[in-house]
Design a protein around this motif. Structure first.
Motif, PDB file in Angstrom:
ATOM      1  N   LEU A   1       7.672  -4.012   1.676  1.00  0.00           N
ATOM      2  CA  LEU A   1       7.095  -4.526   0.440  1.00  0.00           C
ATOM      3  C   LEU A   1       5.622  -4.886   0.631  1.00  0.00           C
ATOM      4  CD1 LEU A   1      10.002  -6.787  -0.840  1.00  0.00           C
ATOM      5  CD2 LEU A   1       9.454  -4.447  -1.505  1.00  0.00           C
ATOM      6  N   ILE A   2       5.279  -5.442   1.778  1.00  0.00           N
ATOM      7  CA  ILE A   2       3.882  -5.761   2.057  1.00  0.00           C
ATOM      8  C   ILE A   2       3.037  -4.493   2.035  1.00  0.00           C
ATOM      9  CG2 ILE A   2       2.290  -6.589   3.844  1.00  0.00           C
ATOM     10  CD1 ILE A   2       4.456  -8.621   4.629  1.00  0.00           C
ATOM     11  N   SER A   3       3.578  -3.412   2.582  1.00  0.00           N
ATOM     12  CA  SER A   3       2.865  -2.130   2.585  1.00  0.00           C
ATOM     13  C   SER A   3       2.680  -1.601   1.169  1.00  0.00           C
ATOM     14  CB  SER A   3       3.648  -1.112   3.427  1.00  0.00           C
ATOM     15  OG  SER A   3       2.995   0.143   3.447  1.00  0.00           O
ATOM     16  N   VAL A   4       3.723  -1.712   0.349  1.00  0.00           N
ATOM     17  CA  VAL A   4       3.626  -1.300  -1.053  1.00  0.00           C
ATOM     18  C   VAL A   4       2.588  -2.146  -1.791  1.00  0.00           C
ATOM     19  CG1 VAL A   4       4.888  -1.214  -3.256  1.00  0.00           C
ATOM     20  CG2 VAL A   4       5.990  -0.413  -1.152  1.00  0.00           C
ATOM     21  N   ASN A   5       2.628  -3.444  -1.557  1.00  0.00           N
ATOM     22  CA  ASN A   5       1.689  -4.340  -2.218  1.00  0.00           C
ATOM     23  C   ASN A   5       0.242  -4.009  -1.859  1.00  0.00           C
ATOM     24  OD1 ASN A   5       3.956  -5.635  -3.172  1.00  0.00           O
ATOM     25  ND2 ASN A   5       3.814  -7.356  -1.755  1.00  0.00           N
ATOM     26  N   ARG A   6       0.057  -3.705  -0.600  1.00  0.00           N
ATOM     27  CA  ARG A   6      -1.299  -3.386  -0.143  1.00  0.00           C
ATOM     28  C   ARG A   6      -1.801  -2.082  -0.768  1.00  0.00           C
ATOM     29  NH1 ARG A   6      -3.079  -2.846   6.273  1.00  0.00           N
ATOM     30  NH2 ARG A   6      -5.302  -2.451   5.894  1.00  0.00           N
ATOM     31  N   LYS A   7      -0.898  -1.109  -0.875  1.00  0.00           N
ATOM     32  CA  LYS A   7      -1.276   0.193  -1.429  1.00  0.00           C
ATOM     33  C   LYS A   7      -1.594   0.107  -2.912  1.00  0.00           C
ATOM     34  CE  LYS A   7      -1.470   4.719  -1.980  1.00  0.00           C
ATOM     35  NZ  LYS A   7      -2.584   5.529  -1.438  1.00  0.00           N
ATOM     36  N   TYR A   8      -0.727  -0.596  -3.665  1.00  0.00           N
ATOM     37  CA  TYR A   8      -0.833  -0.573  -5.124  1.00  0.00           C
ATOM     38  C   TYR A   8      -1.410  -1.853  -5.737  1.00  0.00           C
ATOM     39  CZ  TYR A   8       1.967   3.638  -4.704  1.00  0.00           C
ATOM     40  OH  TYR A   8       2.415   4.900  -4.378  1.00  0.00           O
ATOM     41  N   LYS A   9      -1.781  -2.813  -4.883  1.00  0.00           N
ATOM     42  CA  LYS A   9      -2.366  -4.078  -5.349  1.00  0.00           C
ATOM     43  C   LYS A   9      -1.432  -4.793  -6.322  1.00  0.00           C
ATOM     44  CE  LYS A   9      -6.214  -3.146  -3.145  1.00  0.00           C
ATOM     45  NZ  LYS A   9      -5.841  -1.856  -2.531  1.00  0.00           N
ATOM     46  N   VAL A  10      -0.165  -4.958  -5.893  1.00  0.00           N
ATOM     47  CA  VAL A  10       0.859  -5.628  -6.706  1.00  0.00           C
ATOM     48  C   VAL A  10       1.600  -6.636  -5.833  1.00  0.00           C
ATOM     49  CG1 VAL A  10       1.160  -3.654  -8.251  1.00  0.00           C
ATOM     50  CG2 VAL A  10       2.567  -3.817  -6.171  1.00  0.00           C
ATOM     51  N   ASN A  11       2.576  -7.310  -6.432  1.00  0.00           N
ATOM     52  CA  ASN A  11       3.499  -8.169  -5.681  1.00  0.00           C
ATOM     53  C   ASN A  11       4.910  -7.672  -5.992  1.00  0.00           C
ATOM     54  OD1 ASN A  11       1.780 -10.399  -4.431  1.00  0.00           O
ATOM     55  ND2 ASN A  11       1.123 -10.474  -6.557  1.00  0.00           N
ATOM     56  N   SER A  12       5.365  -6.714  -5.229  1.00  0.00           N
ATOM     57  CA  SER A  12       6.601  -6.002  -5.543  1.00  0.00           C
ATOM     58  C   SER A  12       7.835  -6.770  -5.094  1.00  0.00           C
ATOM     59  CB  SER A  12       6.596  -4.617  -4.875  1.00  0.00           C
ATOM     60  OG  SER A  12       6.412  -4.745  -3.473  1.00  0.00           O
ATOM     61  N   GLY A  13       8.970  -6.434  -5.710  1.00  0.00           N
ATOM     62  CA  GLY A  13      10.256  -7.006  -5.342  1.00  0.00           C
ATOM     63  C   GLY A  13      11.316  -5.917  -5.333  1.00  0.00           C
ATOM     64  N   ILE A  14      12.571  -6.335  -5.166  1.00  0.00           N
ATOM     65  CA  ILE A  14      13.682  -5.385  -5.090  1.00  0.00           C
ATOM     66  C   ILE A  14      14.614  -5.613  -6.268  1.00  0.00           C
ATOM     67  CG2 ILE A  14      15.734  -4.716  -3.777  1.00  0.00           C
ATOM     68  CD1 ILE A  14      14.169  -5.470  -1.252  1.00  0.00           C
ATOM     69  N   ARG A  15      14.974  -4.547  -6.968  1.00  0.00           N
ATOM     70  CA  ARG A  15      15.938  -4.609  -8.059  1.00  0.00           C
ATOM     71  C   ARG A  15      16.955  -3.491  -7.844  1.00  0.00           C
ATOM     72  NH1 ARG A  15      16.032  -6.085 -13.666  1.00  0.00           N
ATOM     73  NH2 ARG A  15      18.245  -6.058 -14.202  1.00  0.00           N
ATOM     74  N   LEU A  16      18.250  -3.847  -7.799  1.00  0.00           N
ATOM     75  CA  LEU A  16      19.314  -2.876  -7.584  1.00  0.00           C
ATOM     76  C   LEU A  16      19.857  -2.377  -8.913  1.00  0.00           C
ATOM     77  CD1 LEU A  16      21.360  -4.508  -4.679  1.00  0.00           C
ATOM     78  CD2 LEU A  16      19.444  -2.920  -4.534  1.00  0.00           C
ATOM     79  N   SER A  17      20.079  -1.079  -9.010  1.00  0.00           N
ATOM     80  CA  SER A  17      20.695  -0.513 -10.207  1.00  0.00           C
ATOM     81  C   SER A  17      22.200  -0.393  -9.995  1.00  0.00           C
ATOM     82  CB  SER A  17      20.108   0.872 -10.503  1.00  0.00           C
ATOM     83  OG  SER A  17      20.383   1.761  -9.434  1.00  0.00           O
ATOM     84  N   GLY A  18      22.945  -0.236 -11.097  1.00  0.00           N
ATOM     85  CA  GLY A  18      24.382  -0.037 -11.017  1.00  0.00           C
ATOM     86  C   GLY A  18      25.206  -1.296 -11.010  1.00  0.00           C
ATOM     87  N   LEU A  19      24.559  -2.479 -11.092  1.00  0.00           N
ATOM     88  CA  LEU A  19      25.286  -3.745 -11.028  1.00  0.00           C
ATOM     89  C   LEU A  19      25.351  -4.449 -12.391  1.00  0.00           C
ATOM     90  CD1 LEU A  19      23.858  -5.207  -7.702  1.00  0.00           C
ATOM     91  CD2 LEU A  19      26.089  -4.133  -8.047  1.00  0.00           C
TER      92      LEU A  19
END
Length: 228
Positions: free
Chosen positions: A205-223
């Protein structure tokens, strides 16, 4: 909310601990922010209290030494750095407590964040906490929620809290507390050993945040249509 808890946040003066303490108190739980000294914890508790002013149903937030915070709580959240983790946990009287670890053993180099290898890949911070406090019940949760979002203005985070542990009842406590953060109960994601996956996932997530300048999280589908 099905239950109201008295929660000690160890590491409560750091961004993650303060943010989670705020979210828990915002939804009616009693929170004690712990630090090595009460003098350090008390002004942070006052900051959170001021943030909660005028919010109906908010729980009380106070500051205390780590030992006093634990003594007054039935749930203990570990939100401390990995460096010094074992030495600190060993000093806490956690017997009989439900302990939630959101500790992420991470390291950083020129290529970015990455998970540290714990016990040659056969361990995690949560498992270390359990071995150091065998009379407590340790679960892992809240590893992947953004401290920035926790302290933000929005009512809830649009993500899921993954909970791992070996005792169903203890996992249910963390699942209950997730409601204060996401409006949804946490997801039972398996046994405590899977903290070995959740903890270093934060580096992704830190890598994603650094790339896209966001504060990303995790959301599961199917629940959407299942009872958690």
């Amino acid at each position: 909310m099905s239950s109201s808890y008295r929660i000690a946040v160890i590491g409560g003066t750091g961004p993650q601990g303060k943010g989670l303490g705020y979210r828990f108190a915002r939804h009616g739980h009693t929170v004690v922010l712990g630090s090595r000294s009460a003098e350090k914890a008390e002004p942070v508790a006052q900051e959170v209290t001021e943030r909660l002013a005028g919010l109906e149903g908010a729980g009380q937030v106070t500051g205390a030494s780590n030992a006093d915070a634990v003594a007054a709580a039935d749930v203990v959240l570990l939100a401390v750095p990995w460096d010094g983790h074992d030495e600190l946990v060993a000093t806490l009287d956690l017997a009989g407590k439900t302990v939630i670890s959101c500790v992420n053993p991470l390291a950083f180099d020129k290529r970015g964040a990455h998970g540290r290898v714990i016990d040659e890949g056969e361990g995690s911070a949560a498992e270390h906490a359990q071995s150091l406090a065998p009379e407590a019940t340790v679960v892992g949760a809240f590893h992947n929620v953004s401290a920035v979002h926790l302290w933000g203005e929005h009512d809830y985070l649009d993500e899921d809290v993954l909970v791992v542990g070996d005792v169903v009842e203890a996992k249910q406590v963390a699942q209950d507390l997730a409601v204060a953060v996401t409006s949804r109960r946490g997801v039972d994601a398996g046994k405590l050993r899977l903290a070995r996956v959740l903890e270093p996932l934060t580096a992704v997530l830190i890598s994603v945040n650094r790339k896209y300048k966001v504060n990303s999280g995790i959301r599961l589908s199917g629940l959407e249509d299942v009872e958690r």
